[in-house]
Design a protein around this motif. Structure first.
Motif, PDB file in Angstrom:
ATOM      1  N   ALA A 225      34.894  22.123  -7.665  1.00  0.00           N
ATOM      2  CA  ALA A 225      34.524  20.710  -7.525  1.00  0.00           C
ATOM      3  C   ALA A 225      33.345  20.552  -6.566  1.00  0.00           C
ATOM      4  O   ALA A 225      32.454  19.724  -6.786  1.00  0.00           O
ATOM      5  CB  ALA A 225      35.717  19.892  -7.025  1.00  0.00           C
ATOM      6  N   PHE A 226      33.334  21.350  -5.500  1.00  0.00           N
ATOM      7  CA  PHE A 226      32.198  21.312  -4.574  1.00  0.00           C
ATOM      8  C   PHE A 226      30.923  21.713  -5.305  1.00  0.00           C
ATOM      9  O   PHE A 226      29.888  21.041  -5.189  1.00  0.00           O
ATOM     10  CB  PHE A 226      32.435  22.249  -3.387  1.00  0.00           C
ATOM     11  N   THR A 227      30.969  22.815  -6.035  1.00  0.00           N
ATOM     12  CA  THR A 227      29.782  23.298  -6.744  1.00  0.00           C
ATOM     13  C   THR A 227      29.268  22.246  -7.714  1.00  0.00           C
ATOM     14  O   THR A 227      28.057  21.996  -7.806  1.00  0.00           O
ATOM     15  CB  THR A 227      30.110  24.596  -7.499  1.00  0.00           C
ATOM     16  N   GLU A 228      30.170  21.599  -8.420  1.00  0.00           N
ATOM     17  CA  GLU A 228      29.775  20.557  -9.383  1.00  0.00           C
ATOM     18  C   GLU A 228      29.031  19.423  -8.687  1.00  0.00           C
ATOM     19  O   GLU A 228      27.953  19.009  -9.126  1.00  0.00           O
ATOM     20  CB  GLU A 228      31.015  20.005 -10.080  1.00  0.00           C
ATOM     21  N   LEU A 229      29.597  18.904  -7.603  1.00  0.00           N
ATOM     22  CA  LEU A 229      28.974  17.771  -6.914  1.00  0.00           C
ATOM     23  C   LEU A 229      27.729  18.197  -6.143  1.00  0.00           C
ATOM     24  O   LEU A 229      26.766  17.418  -6.034  1.00  0.00           O
ATOM     25  CB  LEU A 229      29.980  17.116  -5.960  1.00  0.00           C
ATOM     26  N   TRP A 230      27.717  19.412  -5.607  1.00  0.00           N
ATOM     27  CA  TRP A 230      26.556  19.889  -4.854  1.00  0.00           C
ATOM     28  C   TRP A 230      25.333  19.978  -5.754  1.00  0.00           C
ATOM     29  O   TRP A 230      24.195  19.733  -5.317  1.00  0.00           O
ATOM     30  CB  TRP A 230      26.875  21.242  -4.232  1.00  0.00           C
ATOM     31  N   GLU A 231      25.528  20.321  -7.022  1.00  0.00           N
ATOM     32  CA  GLU A 231      24.422  20.454  -7.961  1.00  0.00           C
ATOM     33  C   GLU A 231      23.795  19.106  -8.321  1.00  0.00           C
ATOM     34  O   GLU A 231      22.729  19.061  -8.934  1.00  0.00           O
ATOM     35  CB  GLU A 231      24.876  21.170  -9.240  1.00  0.00           C
ATOM     36  N   GLU A 232      24.433  18.007  -7.942  1.00  0.00           N
ATOM     37  CA  GLU A 232      23.849  16.683  -8.190  1.00  0.00           C
ATOM     38  C   GLU A 232      22.712  16.378  -7.224  1.00  0.00           C
ATOM     39  O   GLU A 232      21.932  15.460  -7.440  1.00  0.00           O
ATOM     40  CB  GLU A 232      24.921  15.605  -8.069  1.00  0.00           C
ATOM     41  N   HIS A 233      22.633  17.111  -6.123  1.00  0.00           N
ATOM     42  CA  HIS A 233      21.563  16.954  -5.128  1.00  0.00           C
ATOM     43  C   HIS A 233      21.480  15.526  -4.587  1.00  0.00           C
ATOM     44  O   HIS A 233      20.401  15.015  -4.303  1.00  0.00           O
ATOM     45  CB  HIS A 233      20.212  17.368  -5.716  1.00  0.00           C
ATOM     46  N   GLU A 234      22.611  14.907  -4.402  1.00  0.00           N
ATOM     47  CA  GLU A 234      22.620  13.561  -3.846  1.00  0.00           C
ATOM     48  C   GLU A 234      22.416  13.622  -2.341  1.00  0.00           C
ATOM     49  O   GLU A 234      22.891  14.532  -1.670  1.00  0.00           O
ATOM     50  CB  GLU A 234      23.953  12.877  -4.158  1.00  0.00           C
ATOM     51  N   VAL A 235      21.665  12.647  -1.814  1.00  0.00           N
ATOM     52  CA  VAL A 235      21.460  12.557  -0.367  1.00  0.00           C
ATOM     53  C   VAL A 235      21.921  11.184   0.101  1.00  0.00           C
ATOM     54  O   VAL A 235      21.734  10.177  -0.587  1.00  0.00           O
ATOM     55  CB  VAL A 235      19.991  12.803   0.028  1.00  0.00           C
ATOM     56  N   ARG A 236      22.548  11.149   1.270  1.00  0.00           N
ATOM     57  CA  ARG A 236      23.091   9.901   1.808  1.00  0.00           C
ATOM     58  C   ARG A 236      22.842   9.822   3.308  1.00  0.00           C
ATOM     59  O   ARG A 236      22.773  10.831   3.998  1.00  0.00           O
ATOM     60  CB  ARG A 236      24.617   9.832   1.583  1.00  0.00           C
ATOM     61  N   ARG A 237      22.740   8.610   3.798  1.00  0.00           N
ATOM     62  CA  ARG A 237      22.798   8.334   5.234  1.00  0.00           C
ATOM     63  C   ARG A 237      24.149   7.710   5.522  1.00  0.00           C
ATOM     64  O   ARG A 237      24.738   7.054   4.663  1.00  0.00           O
ATOM     65  CB  ARG A 237      21.683   7.370   5.646  1.00  0.00           C
ATOM     66  N   PHE A 238      24.626   7.908   6.746  1.00  0.00           N
ATOM     67  CA  PHE A 238      25.910   7.314   7.096  1.00  0.00           C
ATOM     68  C   PHE A 238      25.793   5.805   7.208  1.00  0.00           C
ATOM     69  O   PHE A 238      24.832   5.273   7.765  1.00  0.00           O
ATOM     70  CB  PHE A 238      26.418   7.877   8.432  1.00  0.00           C
ATOM     71  N   HIS A 239      26.786   5.110   6.655  1.00  0.00           N
ATOM     72  CA  HIS A 239      26.892   3.662   6.800  1.00  0.00           C
ATOM     73  C   HIS A 239      28.333   3.327   7.136  1.00  0.00           C
ATOM     74  O   HIS A 239      29.268   3.963   6.633  1.00  0.00           O
ATOM     75  CB  HIS A 239      26.490   2.936   5.501  1.00  0.00           C
ATOM     76  N   VAL A 240      28.500   2.341   7.997  1.00  0.00           N
ATOM     77  CA  VAL A 240      29.856   1.849   8.263  1.00  0.00           C
ATOM     78  C   VAL A 240      30.455   1.404   6.940  1.00  0.00           C
ATOM     79  O   VAL A 240      29.820   0.686   6.156  1.00  0.00           O
ATOM     80  CB  VAL A 240      29.825   0.675   9.264  1.00  0.00           C
ATOM     81  N   SER A 241      31.670   1.843   6.651  1.00  0.00           N
ATOM     82  CA  SER A 241      32.262   1.536   5.353  1.00  0.00           C
ATOM     83  C   SER A 241      33.768   1.351   5.489  1.00  0.00           C
ATOM     84  O   SER A 241      34.358   1.643   6.521  1.00  0.00           O
ATOM     85  CB  SER A 241      31.973   2.665   4.352  1.00  0.00           C
TER      86      SER A 241
END
Length: 287
Positions: A225-241
């Motif tokens: 599951a990590f490999t699958e999502l890592w290949e999406e190359h998504e980048v995020r900044r932290f936000h209060v959620s």
């Protein structure tokens, strides 16, 4: 557009392992964004014979004012240098959001100089601060989501931490390899993507720290599951959620999740789960 071909990302000189890793990350990130960009969104006709899922290399090169050969070298992780103007052109052509654009500049070696992460040693005052958050779950982490310190409520919520090996006291490891932790999150996939997006940003920013690369490689082996999502190359900044957590014994919790960086150790960050409703606050006292 004339492009100057120099050695080393960001002009750092002789090639190194860090340079090669960063060039590969840059190549994969650009390719993933190119392939996920629909031609129609940029006013291009898809055409009946198109086999590429998104933009073709020649289309992106043309939109960015680059030669096809040079852009191909970039996606092949060749040892070439790029200018701020070129990276800005690519970001605009791909209509990148602000976090993606910042990540692209970092991978190209055009952001702030690479930093090293701090020692995991914590000031005693910060440890005491964590425990004063009780009964609210709280912990201190570094850019790799290692749990440097945590209070009793957080450990209880995750099903115990003290008996785990130090290498497993890591939020990324737990969320991808521990069924109990995975089942806590009502929307696990969203939470996992957020965490990996922030991890990828830090991997580029602190590319001289081997801990990040070691964690990614270990998770590739341990979790499909990590490999699958890592290949999406998504980048995020932290936000209060707001997070919804389903505990097998105590039921549903709703938290507002906040992160604070300490003034003298910005890479050591305090995270606190604040109850978002009266029911969650009451349950925390019994957890």
């Amino acid at each position: 557009m004339l492009v100057c071909l120099l050695t080393g990302i960001g002009g750092r000189g002789p090639d190194s392992m860090e340079d090669m890793v960063q060039r590969k990350e840059l190549a994969e990130f650009l390719r993933s964004r190119r392939e996920s960009t629909a031609p129609a969104t940029l006013g291009l006709r898809p055409g009946p014979r198109r086999r590429t899922p998104g933009l073709r290399r020649e289309e992106l090169a043309q939109l960015s004012g680059l030669s096809v050969t040079w852009y191909t070298w970039l996606e092949q992780a060749r040892d070439i240098s790029v200018s701020r103007q070129v990276i800005d052109s690519l970001a605009r052509a791909l209509r990148m959001a602000a976090p993606e654009r910042a990540h692209l500049f970092t991978l190209a070696g055009l952001a702030s100089p690479a930093e090293r992460t701090d020692s995991p040693n914590l000031d005693d005052t910060l440890r005491r601060l964590i425990h004063t958050q009780h009964p609210n779950p709280a912990y201190v982490t570094n850019p790799w989501w290692d749990l440097l310190a945590y209070n009793r409520t957080y450990a209880t919520l995750l099903g115990g931490l003290d008996d785990r090996p130090a290498i497993e006291r890591n939020n990324a490891w737990l969320i991808f390899t521990d069924d109990h932790v995975r089942d806590l999150f009502v929307d696990w996939r969203t939470e996992a993507r957020k965490l990996l997006g922030q991890l990828r940003v830090n991997l580029a920013r602190y590319n001289r720290d081997p801990r990040g690369r070691e964690l990614v490689e270990a998770l590739r082996v341990a979790s499909p599951a990590f490999t699958e999502l890592w290949e999406e190359h998504e980048v995020r900044r932290f936000h209060v959620s707001r997070k919804s957590i389903r505990h097998p014994g105590a039921g549903m919790f709703t938290f507002d999740y906040i992160k604070l960086a300490t003034a003298d150790h910005e890479q050591q960050q305090l995270l606190v789960f604040l109850p978002a409703d009266a029911a969650t606050a009451a349950k925390l006292l019994d957890l």
